[in-house]
Design a protein around this motif. Structure first.
Motif, PDB file in Angstrom:
ATOM      1  N   LEU A  79      76.907   7.675   9.925  1.00  0.00           N
ATOM      2  CA  LEU A  79      77.840   6.627   9.513  1.00  0.00           C
ATOM      3  C   LEU A  79      79.011   7.170   8.701  1.00  0.00           C
ATOM      4  O   LEU A  79      78.868   8.142   7.965  1.00  0.00           O
ATOM      5  CB  LEU A  79      77.115   5.579   8.663  1.00  0.00           C
ATOM      6  N   THR A  80      80.134   6.488   8.813  1.00  0.00           N
ATOM      7  CA  THR A  80      81.262   6.768   7.931  1.00  0.00           C
ATOM      8  C   THR A  80      80.955   6.145   6.567  1.00  0.00           C
ATOM      9  O   THR A  80      80.034   5.332   6.434  1.00  0.00           O
ATOM     10  CB  THR A  80      82.559   6.143   8.478  1.00  0.00           C
ATOM     11  N   LEU A  81      81.746   6.479   5.564  1.00  0.00           N
ATOM     12  CA  LEU A  81      81.564   5.890   4.242  1.00  0.00           C
ATOM     13  C   LEU A  81      81.732   4.372   4.285  1.00  0.00           C
ATOM     14  O   LEU A  81      80.981   3.630   3.642  1.00  0.00           O
ATOM     15  CB  LEU A  81      82.543   6.501   3.237  1.00  0.00           C
ATOM     16  N   GLU A  82      82.696   3.908   5.057  1.00  0.00           N
ATOM     17  CA  GLU A  82      82.928   2.467   5.191  1.00  0.00           C
ATOM     18  C   GLU A  82      81.725   1.783   5.846  1.00  0.00           C
ATOM     19  O   GLU A  82      81.295   0.711   5.410  1.00  0.00           O
ATOM     20  CB  GLU A  82      84.199   2.213   6.008  1.00  0.00           C
ATOM     21  N   GLN A  83      81.189   2.409   6.886  1.00  0.00           N
ATOM     22  CA  GLN A  83      80.014   1.843   7.559  1.00  0.00           C
ATOM     23  C   GLN A  83      78.802   1.824   6.628  1.00  0.00           C
ATOM     24  O   GLN A  83      78.032   0.858   6.615  1.00  0.00           O
ATOM     25  CB  GLN A  83      79.695   2.624   8.834  1.00  0.00           C
ATOM     26  N   ARG A  84      78.620   2.877   5.851  1.00  0.00           N
ATOM     27  CA  ARG A  84      77.502   2.908   4.883  1.00  0.00           C
ATOM     28  C   ARG A  84      77.634   1.776   3.873  1.00  0.00           C
ATOM     29  O   ARG A  84      76.648   1.133   3.504  1.00  0.00           O
ATOM     30  CB  ARG A  84      77.456   4.248   4.152  1.00  0.00           C
ATOM     31  N   ALA A  85      78.848   1.540   3.416  1.00  0.00           N
ATOM     32  CA  ALA A  85      79.075   0.449   2.462  1.00  0.00           C
ATOM     33  C   ALA A  85      78.742  -0.901   3.103  1.00  0.00           C
ATOM     34  O   ALA A  85      78.140  -1.772   2.462  1.00  0.00           O
ATOM     35  CB  ALA A  85      80.522   0.470   1.966  1.00  0.00           C
ATOM     36  N   THR A  86      79.100  -1.063   4.364  1.00  0.00           N
ATOM     37  CA  THR A  86      78.787  -2.292   5.092  1.00  0.00           C
ATOM     38  C   THR A  86      77.278  -2.479   5.184  1.00  0.00           C
ATOM     39  O   THR A  86      76.760  -3.575   4.928  1.00  0.00           O
ATOM     40  CB  THR A  86      79.410  -2.261   6.508  1.00  0.00           C
TER      41      THR A  86
ATOM     42  N   GLN B 272      71.752   6.985   9.270  1.00  0.00           N
ATOM     43  CA  GLN B 272      72.558   6.960   8.051  1.00  0.00           C
ATOM     44  C   GLN B 272      73.547   8.126   8.015  1.00  0.00           C
ATOM     45  O   GLN B 272      74.695   7.956   7.601  1.00  0.00           O
ATOM     46  CB  GLN B 272      71.659   6.976   6.807  1.00  0.00           C
ATOM     47  N   ARG B 273      73.098   9.300   8.430  1.00  0.00           N
ATOM     48  CA  ARG B 273      73.981  10.485   8.418  1.00  0.00           C
ATOM     49  C   ARG B 273      75.160  10.334   9.374  1.00  0.00           C
ATOM     50  O   ARG B 273      76.207  10.925   9.158  1.00  0.00           O
ATOM     51  CB  ARG B 273      73.187  11.746   8.780  1.00  0.00           C
TER      52      ARG B 273
ATOM     53  N   GLU C 138      74.960  -1.193   3.259  1.00  0.00           N
ATOM     54  CA  GLU C 138      74.423  -1.448   1.913  1.00  0.00           C
ATOM     55  C   GLU C 138      74.648  -2.904   1.504  1.00  0.00           C
ATOM     56  O   GLU C 138      73.747  -3.561   0.969  1.00  0.00           O
ATOM     57  CB  GLU C 138      75.074  -0.497   0.912  1.00  0.00           C
TER      58      GLU C 138
END
Length: 183
Positions: A149-156, A146-147, A158
Motif C-alpha cells: 500500500l501507499t501511505l495514503e492507502q494505509r491511512a484509508t 500492507q507492504r 487505518e
C-alpha cells in the motif's frame, strides 16, 4: 435429486467432448450447474440472516464466467463478513485484490491472465479483518498486503478499520458502474 441428475448428465456430456477446450467448457458447465444447485439450498437461510449460508451463497456467485455474478457474490459475502465470518472477509479481500478467477478449468486460464479491477485499500482492510478474526491464509497474507500500500492507502485502511462493519464491501459500492459516475 433432479438437479443432481442434470449435473451428472452435464458432466457425462462434457466428458464426451474432445480436446482441452472442450474439457474447459465442460468443466465450466458443470460448475454453473453445481452452483445453481447449491444456491437453491442456501437462499432461504441466507435471506434469514444465516452468516454461513450467506457466505456459501456468495461463493456460489463468485466470480467470473457464465452464471456467475460478482456483484451478487459480494452482496452476500458482505452480509456474512459483517457478521464476522472470517472466510467471507477473506473472499472479499481476494475479490478486491483482483483475484476473481476461482477455477483451474482450462477455459478459465485465459481469463485468469487478465486481472479484474483492484482496490488495494479495500483488499487490505478485509484481509486485516479476516486475519484478526483468525483466518490462517489471511494471517499469512495480511502483511504482504500492507507492504504493497501507499501511505495514503494505509491511512484509508487505518481510518476504515475502526468501523469496518460500515466499510464498503459490495462490488458496486467499491467500483460504481460508469453510468452512476456521470453528472
Amino acid at each position: 435429486m433432479h438437479n443432481l441428475s442434470l449435473t451428472i448428465s452435464a458432466l457425462v456430456s462434457a466428458l464426451a467432448l474432445q480436446g482441452c477446450a472442450g474439457v474447459g467448457v465442460a468443466i465450466q458447465g458443470v460448475e454453473v450447474a453445481a452452483a445453481s444447485v447449491s444456491r437453491n439450498q442456501w437462499e432461504l437461510p441466507a435471506a434469514n440472516g444465516d452468516a454461513e449460508a450467506q457466505y456459501r451463497l456468495g461463493k456460489s456467485y463468485c466470480c467470473t464466467g457464465i452464471g456467475f455474478d460478482t456483484q451478487k457474490a459480494t452482496e452476500w459475502l458482505c452480509l456474512s463478513a459483517r457478521q464476522n465470518h472470517a472466510d467471507a472477509q477473506y473472499e472479499l479481500a481476494r475479490i478486491y485484490s483482483g483475484d476473481v478467477v476461482r477455477s483451474f478449468a482450462p477455459g478459465k486460464l485465459i481469463v485468469g491472465s487478465v486481472r479484474a479491477k483492484e482496490s488495494p485499500a479495500d483488499a487490505a482492510l478485509w484481509m486485516d479483518v479476516a486475519a484478526a478474526n483468525g483466518h490462517e491464509d489471511a494471517q499469512k497474507e495480511a502483511e504482504k498486503f500492507q507492504r504493497s500500500l501507499t501511505l495514503e492507502q494505509r491511512a484509508t485502511v487505518e481510518q476504515r478499520s475502526v468501523h469496518w462493519r460500515d466499510a464498503n464491501c459490495e462490488y458496486d459500492t467499491v467500483f460504481p458502474p460508469i453510468e452512476s459516475q456521470k453528472g
